[in-house]
Design an enzyme around this catalytic site. Sequence first.
Site, PDB file in Angstrom:
ATOM      1  N   CYS A  85       0.792  -1.151   0.085  1.00 55.53           N
ATOM      2  CA  CYS A  85      -0.148  -0.043   0.086  1.00 55.53           C
ATOM      3  C   CYS A  85       0.884   1.309  -0.057  1.00 55.53           C
ATOM      4  CB  CYS A  85      -0.945  -0.192   1.179  1.00 55.53           C
ATOM      5  SG  CYS A  85      -2.334   1.099   0.962  1.00 55.53           S
ATOM      6  N   HIS A 200      -3.502  -5.920   1.060  1.00 49.85           N
ATOM      7  CA  HIS A 200      -2.749  -5.983   2.491  1.00 49.85           C
ATOM      8  C   HIS A 200      -2.755  -7.379   2.932  1.00 49.85           C
ATOM      9  CE1 HIS A 200      -2.525  -1.714   3.751  1.00 49.85           C
ATOM     10  NE2 HIS A 200      -3.478  -1.585   3.008  1.00 49.85           N
ATOM     11  N   GLU A 202      -0.918  -8.655   4.951  1.00 44.70           N
ATOM     12  CA  GLU A 202      -0.580  -8.674   6.547  1.00 44.70           C
ATOM     13  C   GLU A 202      -2.105  -8.553   7.443  1.00 44.70           C
ATOM     14  OE1 GLU A 202      -0.209  -6.128   4.723  1.00 44.70           O
ATOM     15  OE2 GLU A 202      -0.569  -4.165   5.632  1.00 44.70           O
TER      16      GLU A 202
END
Lengths: 225, 82
Positions: A85, A200, A202
């Site tokens: 990002c 994302h 994560e």
Amino acid sequence: MRWAIVRFPGSNCDEDARFAFERAGMEAEFVWHTERELKGFDGVFLPGGFSYGDYLRAGALAAKSPIMEEVRRFAREGRYVIGVCNGFQVLTEAGLLPGALLANLNLHFTCKWVGVRVERNDLPFTRRYEKGQVLRLPIAHAEGRYYADPETLSRLEGEGLILFRYAPLKGEEDYNPNGSLLDIAGIVNEGGNVLGMMPHPERAVDEVLGGTDGLPLFLGLKEGR
Amino acid sequence: MRYQATILIELKEGILDPQGRAVEGVLKGLGHEVEAVRVGKVLEVVFPASGEAEAREKAQAMARLLANPVMETWTLEALKPL
């Protein structure tokens, strides 16, 4: 394997990244962006957020931070560098990955789960996925429209450097959330050690977060080269 | 001496500018005849320099650093001693 997570003023996915690395059985430590050395680390992760409030352009000012010289060295030496990002925006602004991320076509900050197809699985980032597998990952950005000139785009395509593309989750036609050219969601450098992506992974490493499709990316890194 | 440089940073021609499109839509909605709108950024930088030649060189160096050549162009719009 020990990871450095760089914190810029305005980073906000740093804790998520550490959670993901630890969930995958690796160590991760925060490093402030004014540091000039990354000793004892195997890889570096540039997290999502709004470095310098996205002033000038998203990622532009962070790309000039002192730590970025060391990130460049990591990239040159073939060590892992991941930007997610805002981290992806920093990598393109720093010239470590080609192209740029422009304002989403719809002008909205878009926060939702999207389909992301794995284009190749011969790299550590994707070895735990099937080629062509469509992952369900969250996005949260206002400037994620991947842009590059036609020559760069054909080079990315020709050399297989497009690692992730937006793809329909349930057959929907309107699956590209930001207007990225070639539906690009993530790319790697020629060495295959620098990854930039807008979704994302994560934030998708535990069912309690809404999904686990991001976890194999971290598990694949743990296995090393 | 001190100089003020006005640097204009714009998206390259041909790159779709959704901000410009949004502004265009509003202007048209207010009844203005508008063909196109592009949104750019203006930076006013104040800095020391010994004379105009050095000031111009310094301003250009900063502009090159601040604009992203992948998608933007820059122009030194004005340079004036303060």
